[in-house]
Scaffold this motif. Structure first.
Motif, PDB file in Angstrom:
ATOM      1  N   TRP A   1       0.823  -1.205   0.000  1.00  0.00           N
ATOM      2  CA  TRP A   1       0.000   0.000   0.000  1.00  0.00           C
ATOM      3  C   TRP A   1       0.861   1.260   0.000  1.00  0.00           C
ATOM      4  N   GLN A   2       1.921   1.246   0.805  1.00  0.00           N
ATOM      5  CA  GLN A   2       2.819   2.396   0.863  1.00  0.00           C
ATOM      6  C   GLN A   2       4.205   1.958   1.314  1.00  0.00           C
ATOM      7  N   ALA A   3       5.210   2.402   0.578  1.00  0.00           N
ATOM      8  CA  ALA A   3       6.595   2.136   0.949  1.00  0.00           C
ATOM      9  C   ALA A   3       7.372   3.434   0.865  1.00  0.00           C
ATOM     10  N   LEU A   4       8.351   3.602   1.734  1.00  0.00           N
ATOM     11  CA  LEU A   4       9.075   4.858   1.777  1.00  0.00           C
ATOM     12  C   LEU A   4      10.456   4.677   2.368  1.00  0.00           C
ATOM     13  N   ALA A   5      11.307   5.625   2.061  1.00  0.00           N
ATOM     14  CA  ALA A   5      12.625   5.715   2.682  1.00  0.00           C
ATOM     15  C   ALA A   5      12.619   6.909   3.621  1.00  0.00           C
ATOM     16  N   VAL A   6      13.326   6.798   4.722  1.00  0.00           N
ATOM     17  CA  VAL A   6      13.395   7.859   5.728  1.00  0.00           C
ATOM     18  C   VAL A   6      14.858   8.186   6.002  1.00  0.00           C
ATOM     19  N   PHE A   7      15.186   9.474   6.001  1.00  0.00           N
ATOM     20  CA  PHE A   7      16.539   9.884   6.383  1.00  0.00           C
ATOM     21  C   PHE A   7      16.590  10.043   7.892  1.00  0.00           C
ATOM     22  N   VAL A   8      17.505   9.300   8.522  1.00  0.00           N
ATOM     23  CA  VAL A   8      17.672   9.350   9.975  1.00  0.00           C
ATOM     24  C   VAL A   8      18.974  10.097  10.278  1.00  0.00           C
ATOM     25  N   PRO A   9      18.892  11.236  10.948  1.00  0.00           N
ATOM     26  CA  PRO A   9      20.081  12.062  11.193  1.00  0.00           C
ATOM     27  C   PRO A   9      20.974  11.518  12.309  1.00  0.00           C
ATOM     28  N   VAL A  10      21.316  10.255  12.159  1.00  0.00           N
ATOM     29  CA  VAL A  10      22.203   9.587  13.100  1.00  0.00           C
ATOM     30  C   VAL A  10      23.329   8.958  12.295  1.00  0.00           C
ATOM     31  N   LYS A  11      24.563   9.155  12.742  1.00  0.00           N
ATOM     32  CA  LYS A  11      25.696   8.573  12.036  1.00  0.00           C
ATOM     33  C   LYS A  11      26.184   7.308  12.747  1.00  0.00           C
ATOM     34  N   SER A  12      26.650   6.378  11.946  1.00  0.00           N
ATOM     35  CA  SER A  12      27.208   5.151  12.496  1.00  0.00           C
ATOM     36  C   SER A  12      28.479   4.799  11.732  1.00  0.00           C
ATOM     37  N   THR A  13      29.300   3.994  12.368  1.00  0.00           N
ATOM     38  CA  THR A  13      30.559   3.585  11.755  1.00  0.00           C
ATOM     39  C   THR A  13      30.311   2.491  10.715  1.00  0.00           C
ATOM     40  N   GLY A  14      31.011   2.584   9.589  1.00  0.00           N
ATOM     41  CA  GLY A  14      30.869   1.586   8.549  1.00  0.00           C
ATOM     42  C   GLY A  14      32.129   1.501   7.718  1.00  0.00           C
ATOM     43  N   ILE A  15      32.029   0.733   6.641  1.00  0.00           N
ATOM     44  CA  ILE A  15      33.152   0.586   5.720  1.00  0.00           C
ATOM     45  C   ILE A  15      32.639   0.800   4.303  1.00  0.00           C
ATOM     46  N   LYS A  16      33.207   1.779   3.600  1.00  0.00           N
ATOM     47  CA  LYS A  16      32.845   2.031   2.216  1.00  0.00           C
ATOM     48  C   LYS A  16      34.120   2.190   1.399  1.00  0.00           C
ATOM     49  N   ASN A  17      34.165   1.472   0.272  1.00  0.00           N
ATOM     50  CA  ASN A  17      35.334   1.520  -0.607  1.00  0.00           C
ATOM     51  C   ASN A  17      36.618   1.130   0.131  1.00  0.00           C
ATOM     52  N   GLY A  18      36.477   0.166   1.059  1.00  0.00           N
ATOM     53  CA  GLY A  18      37.644  -0.333   1.769  1.00  0.00           C
ATOM     54  C   GLY A  18      38.180   0.582   2.846  1.00  0.00           C
ATOM     55  N   ARG A  19      37.427   1.623   3.152  1.00  0.00           N
ATOM     56  CA  ARG A  19      37.895   2.568   4.174  1.00  0.00           C
ATOM     57  C   ARG A  19      36.799   2.791   5.217  1.00  0.00           C
ATOM     58  N   ARG A  20      37.209   3.183   6.407  1.00  0.00           N
ATOM     59  CA  ARG A  20      36.263   3.476   7.480  1.00  0.00           C
ATOM     60  C   ARG A  20      35.406   4.673   7.089  1.00  0.00           C
ATOM     61  N   SER A  21      34.117   4.555   7.349  1.00  0.00           N
ATOM     62  CA  SER A  21      33.218   5.679   7.089  1.00  0.00           C
ATOM     63  C   SER A  21      32.408   5.977   8.346  1.00  0.00           C
ATOM     64  N   TYR A  22      31.925   7.176   8.433  1.00  0.00           N
ATOM     65  CA  TYR A  22      31.065   7.587   9.540  1.00  0.00           C
ATOM     66  C   TYR A  22      29.918   8.365   8.906  1.00  0.00           C
ATOM     67  N   ASP A  23      28.880   7.625   8.506  1.00  0.00           N
ATOM     68  CA  ASP A  23      27.835   8.197   7.661  1.00  0.00           C
ATOM     69  C   ASP A  23      26.443   7.971   8.247  1.00  0.00           C
ATOM     70  N   TYR A  24      25.442   8.483   7.511  1.00  0.00           N
ATOM     71  CA  TYR A  24      24.057   8.487   7.984  1.00  0.00           C
ATOM     72  C   TYR A  24      23.321   7.174   7.714  1.00  0.00           C
ATOM     73  N   VAL A  25      22.100   7.113   8.260  1.00  0.00           N
ATOM     74  CA  VAL A  25      21.259   5.911   8.193  1.00  0.00           C
ATOM     75  C   VAL A  25      19.998   6.206   7.376  1.00  0.00           C
ATOM     76  N   ILE A  26      19.604   5.249   6.558  1.00  0.00           N
ATOM     77  CA  ILE A  26      18.317   5.289   5.865  1.00  0.00           C
ATOM     78  C   ILE A  26      17.450   4.163   6.412  1.00  0.00           C
TER      79      ILE A  26
END
Length: 416
Positions: A336-361
């Motif tokens: 019936w309804q699907a959506l993405a939400v931007f959550v203004p919280v950052k978490s530690t991750g790995i992108k392109n083989g390097r440490r990242s500190y980015d947001y959550v969807i």
């Protein structure tokens, strides 16, 4: 002359599912309205109801019966209310003929619009969503070229939305359509505002100002709006306390006191699925009627916290990916309804083989009939993994995706 349908009023004494109950009774051709128990007796009397259903959970029971002076057949129901029994009450005790139909509603709505507007002109804020599109079709059916639709790009629209909406209306209608790109204006006004209610009011107020500017060119004195019944119900506190409001809507909360337009709201007493049915009866295309619901404040209520242009861009891209994958997998029309939400919280991750500190969807998918309640859709795990992989790899600034598994209630469908 307005034709008032046979009306049964459901009086709310704290009954949690009263809107769902009202909608279920409507399915039987009985027109229902919901009002809080704090409403003046005269307000109920003005609707000329043929019966009352007083709905309560446990309290405030002391107030039950305060509308006895109306002398109407009255049923008292608690949380174990049975719809078939209430339908029987409406028929046998209230004399209801169960003759309310959406086909009749269209004819009456068109006549009411003509009576209200006369030789005047109407300006309508067109979003491309179901509600405003159906209202546009109704008003156009009633007054033709005396309607001007203003499609405002508020900077919060979905990816490619401005082009899509203009294309749909150019292909399917012969309406006066004015496109206004006010994206920078809206985003400037929203800068630094993180309170969801304030965001809604800013967006609503800005819409009205844009309409006012458009109206000076069209000579319009009426403002068409896609307000639907849940918008009104969720904006009325049960006990008169503003803190009891579930949420305000740009259609009903945020209009300036010195509003110079007279409002035309032909679907204000319909639930969402009823609006869709009216759209089909009016011949609106499936690509418009069968789209997932989209809130009036647009992505503004799916972007938590203060809206910045860069984080809004992240949300827009993530939203597009969710929709694309739902369509590709065949799940779009099962949901019936699907959506993405931007959550203004950052978490530690790995992108392109390097440490990242980015947001959550966050991704949310629900099934509902009228938006009064909603159940979580159990999307296939593989589909969710595909969405998450695409979002984290294609959207700069996002390194984590979560899935919202909370129904309504206790949560609302939108996050703000």
């Amino acid at each position: 002359m307005k034709q008032t349908p046979e009306t049964v009023v459901l009086v709310n004494y704290g009954y949690e599912d009263i809107q769902k109950l009202a909608r279920s009774i409507r399915d039987n051709g009985i027109y229902t309205m919901v009002m809080p128990y704090t409403v003046p007796v005269e307000r109920i009397e003005a609707e000329a109801p043929i019966g009352l259903i007083e709905c309560y959970d446990e309290k405030p029971l002391a107030e039950l019966g305060r509308f006895a002076s109306l002398g109407l057949p009255t049923a008292l129901v608690s949380s174990d209310a049975d719809v078939s029994a209430l339908v029987s009450f409406c028929k046998e005790e209230c004399g209801c003929t169960c003759s309310w139909k959406l086909e009749t509603f269209i004819d009456e709505a068109v006549n009411e619009i003509r009576e209200q507007v006369g030789d005047g002109r109407v300006v309508l804020g067109l979003s491309g969503g179901v509600d405003s599109s159906v209202v546009a079709a109704l008003i156009h059916k009633a007054i033709g070229d005396h309607l001007t639709c203003v499609f405002v790009n508020n900077g919060l629209l979905r990816k490619n939305e401005p082009e899509l909406v203009q294309d749909i209306f150019q292909r399917n209608f012969k309406m006066n359509l004015c496109y206004v790109d006010a994206s920078e204006r809206f985003l400037d006004k929203l800068a630094g505002i993180d309170d969801p209610e304030q965001k809604r009011k800013v967006i609503g107020k800005e819409f009205i100002e844009v309409f006012a500017e458009a109206a000076r060119k069209t000579g319009a004195e009426f403002l068409g709006q896609g307000t639907i019944y849940p918008d009104i119900l969720e904006s009325i506190p049960l006990d008169g306390n503003p803190a009891g409001i579930i949420k305000s809507h740009h259609n009903v909360g945020g209009l300036p006191k010195d509003l110079k337009f007279k409002l035309v709201e032909p679907v204000a007493r319909l639930f969402k699925d009823e609006v869709r049915k009216v759209g089909r009866l009016l011949g609106l295309p499936s690509e418009m009627i069968d789209r997932h619901p989209f809130p009036g404040p647009s992505l503004g209520v799916r972007h938590l916290g203060a809206i910045a242009r860069n984080t809004l861009a992240m949300l827009r891209e993530a939203d597009a990916i969710v929709t694309e994958e739902l369509i590709k997998s065949g799940w779009y029309h099962k949901t019936w309804q699907a959506l993405a939400v931007f959550v203004p919280v950052k978490s530690t991750g790995i992108k392109n083989g390097r440490r990242s500190y980015d947001y959550v969807i966050a991704i949310r998918a629900v099934n509902s009939v009228d938006a009064m309640t909603a159940e979580i859709v159990r999307l296939p795990w593989e589909l969710l993994e595909t969405m998450a992989a695409r979002i984290t790899s294609e959207v700069d600034g996002i390194n984590r995706v979560v899935y919202d598994i909370t129904g309504k209630p206790p949560a609302t469908i939108e996050w703000e």
